[in-house]
Design a protein around this motif. Structure first.
Motif, mmCIF file in Angstrom:
data_model
loop_
_atom_site.group_PDB
_atom_site.id
_atom_site.type_symbol
_atom_site.label_atom_id
_atom_site.label_comp_id
_atom_site.label_asym_id
_atom_site.label_seq_id
_atom_site.Cartn_x
_atom_site.Cartn_y
_atom_site.Cartn_z
ATOM 1 N N ASN A 113 -100.603 50.441 62.120
ATOM 2 C CA ASN A 113 -99.806 51.347 61.278
ATOM 3 C C ASN A 113 -98.597 51.898 62.012
ATOM 4 O OD1 ASN A 113 -101.232 52.983 62.982
ATOM 5 N ND2 ASN A 113 -102.376 54.051 61.374
ATOM 6 N N GLU A 114 -98.630 51.943 63.349
ATOM 7 C CA GLU A 114 -97.445 52.317 64.112
ATOM 8 C C GLU A 114 -96.400 51.210 64.048
ATOM 9 O OE1 GLU A 114 -98.530 54.880 67.881
ATOM 10 O OE2 GLU A 114 -100.065 53.349 67.610
ATOM 11 N N LEU A 115 -96.855 49.974 64.120
ATOM 12 C CA LEU A 115 -95.938 48.837 63.973
ATOM 13 C C LEU A 115 -95.340 48.809 62.578
ATOM 14 C CD1 LEU A 115 -98.157 46.181 65.795
ATOM 15 C CD2 LEU A 115 -95.998 47.097 66.643
ATOM 16 N N ARG A 116 -96.145 49.154 61.585
ATOM 17 C CA ARG A 116 -95.644 49.191 60.207
ATOM 18 C C ARG A 116 -94.589 50.277 60.042
ATOM 19 N NH1 ARG A 116 -100.036 50.450 55.695
ATOM 20 N NH2 ARG A 116 -100.251 52.271 57.056
ATOM 21 N N ALA A 117 -94.835 51.447 60.616
ATOM 22 C CA ALA A 117 -93.861 52.530 60.520
ATOM 23 C C ALA A 117 -92.545 52.149 61.201
ATOM 24 C CB ALA A 117 -94.434 53.806 61.141
ATOM 25 N N PHE A 118 -92.642 51.456 62.328
ATOM 26 C CA PHE A 118 -91.422 51.031 63.021
ATOM 27 C C PHE A 118 -90.679 49.996 62.193
ATOM 28 C CE2 PHE A 118 -88.805 48.704 66.004
ATOM 29 C CZ PHE A 118 -88.330 49.700 66.853
ATOM 30 N N LEU A 119 -91.410 49.051 61.610
ATOM 31 C CA LEU A 119 -90.775 48.005 60.808
ATOM 32 C C LEU A 119 -90.120 48.575 59.558
ATOM 33 C CD1 LEU A 119 -90.243 44.995 60.116
ATOM 34 C CD2 LEU A 119 -92.524 44.950 59.083
ATOM 35 N N PHE A 120 -90.796 49.489 58.884
ATOM 36 C CA PHE A 120 -90.307 50.006 57.609
ATOM 37 C C PHE A 120 -89.284 51.128 57.759
ATOM 38 C CE2 PHE A 120 -94.343 48.779 55.018
ATOM 39 C CZ PHE A 120 -94.013 47.449 55.181
ATOM 40 N N PHE A 121 -89.480 52.017 58.739
ATOM 41 C CA PHE A 121 -88.712 53.258 58.778
ATOM 42 C C PHE A 121 -87.948 53.479 60.086
ATOM 43 C CE2 PHE A 121 -92.747 54.036 56.384
ATOM 44 C CZ PHE A 121 -92.198 53.959 55.118
ATOM 45 N N TYR A 122 -88.640 53.413 61.211
ATOM 46 C CA TYR A 122 -88.007 53.820 62.463
ATOM 47 C C TYR A 122 -86.992 52.804 62.969
ATOM 48 C CZ TYR A 122 -92.300 56.654 62.576
ATOM 49 O OH TYR A 122 -93.333 57.486 62.271
ATOM 50 N N GLY A 123 -87.328 51.520 62.880
ATOM 51 C CA GLY A 123 -86.524 50.479 63.518
ATOM 52 C C GLY A 123 -85.071 50.492 63.105
ATOM 53 N N ALA A 124 -84.819 50.654 61.806
ATOM 54 C CA ALA A 124 -83.437 50.629 61.314
ATOM 55 C C ALA A 124 -82.611 51.734 61.944
ATOM 56 C CB ALA A 124 -83.431 50.754 59.797
ATOM 57 N N MET A 125 -83.240 52.872 62.249
ATOM 58 C CA MET A 125 -82.503 54.018 62.803
ATOM 59 C C MET A 125 -82.361 53.926 64.317
ATOM 60 S SD MET A 125 -84.110 57.137 60.529
ATOM 61 C CE MET A 125 -85.793 56.711 60.973
ATOM 62 N N VAL A 126 -83.469 53.632 65.005
ATOM 63 C CA VAL A 126 -83.436 53.721 66.470
ATOM 64 C C VAL A 126 -82.761 52.510 67.111
ATOM 65 C CG1 VAL A 126 -85.532 55.100 66.446
ATOM 66 C CG2 VAL A 126 -85.707 52.638 66.782
ATOM 67 N N LEU A 127 -82.672 51.387 66.412
ATOM 68 C CA LEU A 127 -82.068 50.185 66.989
ATOM 69 C C LEU A 127 -80.585 50.056 66.669
ATOM 70 C CD1 LEU A 127 -84.884 47.560 66.262
ATOM 71 C CD2 LEU A 127 -84.400 48.715 68.428
ATOM 72 N N ARG A 128 -80.119 50.804 65.699
ATOM 73 C CA ARG A 128 -78.709 50.687 65.292
ATOM 74 C C ARG A 128 -77.781 51.099 66.432
ATOM 75 N NH1 ARG A 128 -76.187 50.157 60.406
ATOM 76 N NH2 ARG A 128 -74.072 50.969 60.238
ATOM 77 N N GLY A 129 -76.858 50.221 66.769
ATOM 78 C CA GLY A 129 -75.907 50.487 67.829
ATOM 79 C C GLY A 129 -76.429 50.169 69.213
ATOM 80 N N ILE A 130 -77.706 49.864 69.333
ATOM 81 C CA ILE A 130 -78.298 49.499 70.620
ATOM 82 C C ILE A 130 -78.619 48.011 70.660
ATOM 83 C CG2 ILE A 130 -80.271 49.859 72.151
ATOM 84 C CD1 ILE A 130 -80.407 52.723 71.208
ATOM 85 N N LEU A 131 -79.346 47.531 69.661
ATOM 86 C CA LEU A 131 -79.607 46.093 69.545
ATOM 87 C C LEU A 131 -78.320 45.404 69.091
ATOM 88 C CD1 LEU A 131 -82.031 44.048 69.702
ATOM 89 C CD2 LEU A 131 -82.218 44.310 67.218
ATOM 90 N N PRO A 132 -77.924 44.293 69.734
ATOM 91 C CA PRO A 132 -76.708 43.592 69.316
ATOM 92 C C PRO A 132 -76.702 43.316 67.817
ATOM 93 C CG PRO A 132 -77.510 42.680 71.372
ATOM 94 C CD PRO A 132 -78.535 43.682 70.932
ATOM 95 N N ASP A 133 -75.539 43.375 67.227
ATOM 96 C CA ASP A 133 -75.401 43.378 65.768
ATOM 97 C C ASP A 133 -76.060 42.177 65.113
ATOM 98 O OD1 ASP A 133 -74.200 44.755 63.466
ATOM 99 O OD2 ASP A 133 -73.061 42.887 63.252
ATOM 100 N N VAL A 134 -75.925 40.985 65.686
ATOM 101 C CA VAL A 134 -76.483 39.794 65.059
ATOM 102 C C VAL A 134 -78.007 39.871 65.033
ATOM 103 C CG1 VAL A 134 -76.464 38.501 67.238
ATOM 104 C CG2 VAL A 134 -76.497 37.277 65.052
ATOM 105 N N TYR A 135 -78.613 40.430 66.075
ATOM 106 C CA TYR A 135 -80.069 40.563 66.118
ATOM 107 C C TYR A 135 -80.534 41.721 65.248
ATOM 108 C CZ TYR A 135 -79.574 37.418 70.058
ATOM 109 O OH TYR A 135 -79.269 36.334 70.853
ATOM 110 N N TYR A 136 -79.716 42.760 65.143
ATOM 111 C CA TYR A 136 -80.056 43.887 64.290
ATOM 112 C C TYR A 136 -80.090 43.454 62.822
ATOM 113 C CZ TYR A 136 -79.740 48.435 61.976
ATOM 114 O OH TYR A 136 -79.964 49.529 61.165
ATOM 115 N N LYS A 137 -79.087 42.714 62.401
ATOM 116 C CA LYS A 137 -79.046 42.237 61.018
ATOM 117 C C LYS A 137 -80.193 41.269 60.751
ATOM 118 C CE LYS A 137 -74.055 42.799 60.358
ATOM 119 N NZ LYS A 137 -72.755 42.110 60.098
#
Length: 306
Positions: free
Chosen positions: A137-161
């Motif tokens: 459920n922690e992985l699910r929360a990261f996939l659904f909610f956290y990841g989009a916020m915490v990775l933006r601007g840190i993960l390279p754009d092509v991998y983020y998209k």
């Protein structure tokens, strides 16, 4: 392409486990229940068991859609999502363009600032210190909610998209009311995610879980949203069952005894005198909050808070 999927080429398969060694962009029709056994090369012993099962009708039930459904908790969360986290934050991939292990502290700082609602049962834990121990459920929360916020601007754009394709697709397939158009949209997102995964991360990481994502949309068409045939409820019940026994001897007897006691307690409480030591002890057992001091049960008998 209608009624088509991206299939993986298997060069070595054993039963009951199989190993995906090559992933190629070959569009073929989906395999039917009757053609599925012919897709595998079994040993003679397994061939004999399969033939016997077919004659007795045993496999008619096993080869139904429930048997073939992809479990999104195991595949998407504990499989693909955990793989992505390993690729992004493991030091051994430090030279790869997708690796951001040198910015893990910045990601953890963003995670720490998240205040999730009560609907999310687990508070977010740091990636650097706890990633290997994250629950599904922690992985699910990261996939659904956290990841989009915490990775933006840190993960390279092509991998983020690329990650957002995966996030949106699984989130959509988990909706309470998912329409046919949403299923088709998610199917296209997952197709694009799988097609480009090898180019971005390398073919060595094209695992069977990546291939299984391609079947999720069809599973939703056959069975309903992913949460309707998820193993989350069963995993939760397994956790409750673990509380029913202590030690390694006579586990079955311990579980049965604990269940019988739990079922008998409501009836036994009717005979308790309110305010008595037994009644206070029972109230303490069922209370969600613990007191700071021990409780006297009877003369020279105390119940510790520990």
């Amino acid at each position: 392409m209608k009624n088509a999927t991206l299939l993986a080429r298997f060069t070595y398969i054993t039963f009951p486990r199989y190993y995906l060694v090559c992933f190629t962009a070959v569009f073929l029709k989906l395999r039917s229940h009757s053609s599925l056994p012919r897709c595998y090369k079994f040993s003679p012993a397994v061939d004999a068991r399969w033939e016997h099962a077919a004659k007795t009708g045993f496999c008619r039930d096993l080869m139904g859609p429930y048997f073939q459904a992809v479990l999104y908790m195991r595949c998407a969360l504990e499989g693909v999502m955990k793989l992505l986290l390993e690729l992004w934050f493991t030091g051994k991939e430090g030279q790869e363009p997708f690796n951001i292990s040198d910015r893990v502290e910045e990601v953890d700082k963003r995670i720490k600032e998240i205040k999730p609602p009560n609907r999310i049962s687990r508070c977010p834990r740091s990636i650097e210190g706890h990633r290997k121990y994250w629950k599904a459920n922690e992985l699910r929360a990261f996939l659904f909610f956290y990841g989009a916020m915490v990775l933006r601007g840190i993960l390279p754009d092509v991998y983020y998209k690329h990650f957002m394709l995966f996030s949106e697709a699984i989130f959509t397939l988990c909706l309470t009311n998912v329409t046919q158009s949403q299923i088709a949209h998610s199917e296209r997102l997952l197709m694009h995610f799988c097609l480009t995964f090898g180019k971005l991360y390398g073919e060595r990481y094209q695992t069977a879980n990546i291939h299984s994502l391609l079947h999720m949309a069809e599973d939703v068409r056959n069975l309903g949203a992913l949460w309707t045939h998820s193993t989350f409820p069963f995993e939760s019940l397994n956790g409750e069952m673990l509380k029913l026994f202590h030690g390694t001897q006579n586990i079955t007897f311990q579980i049965i005894s604990a269940i019988n006691i739990n079922r008998a307690l409501p009836t036994l409480t009717e005979a308790l005198v309110e305010g008595s030591g037994a009644h206070r002890f029972y109230s303490k057992l069922i209370s969600s909050s613990s007191s700071q001091n021990g409780m006297k049960i009877s003369s020279n008998v105390w119940q510790s808070d520990d």
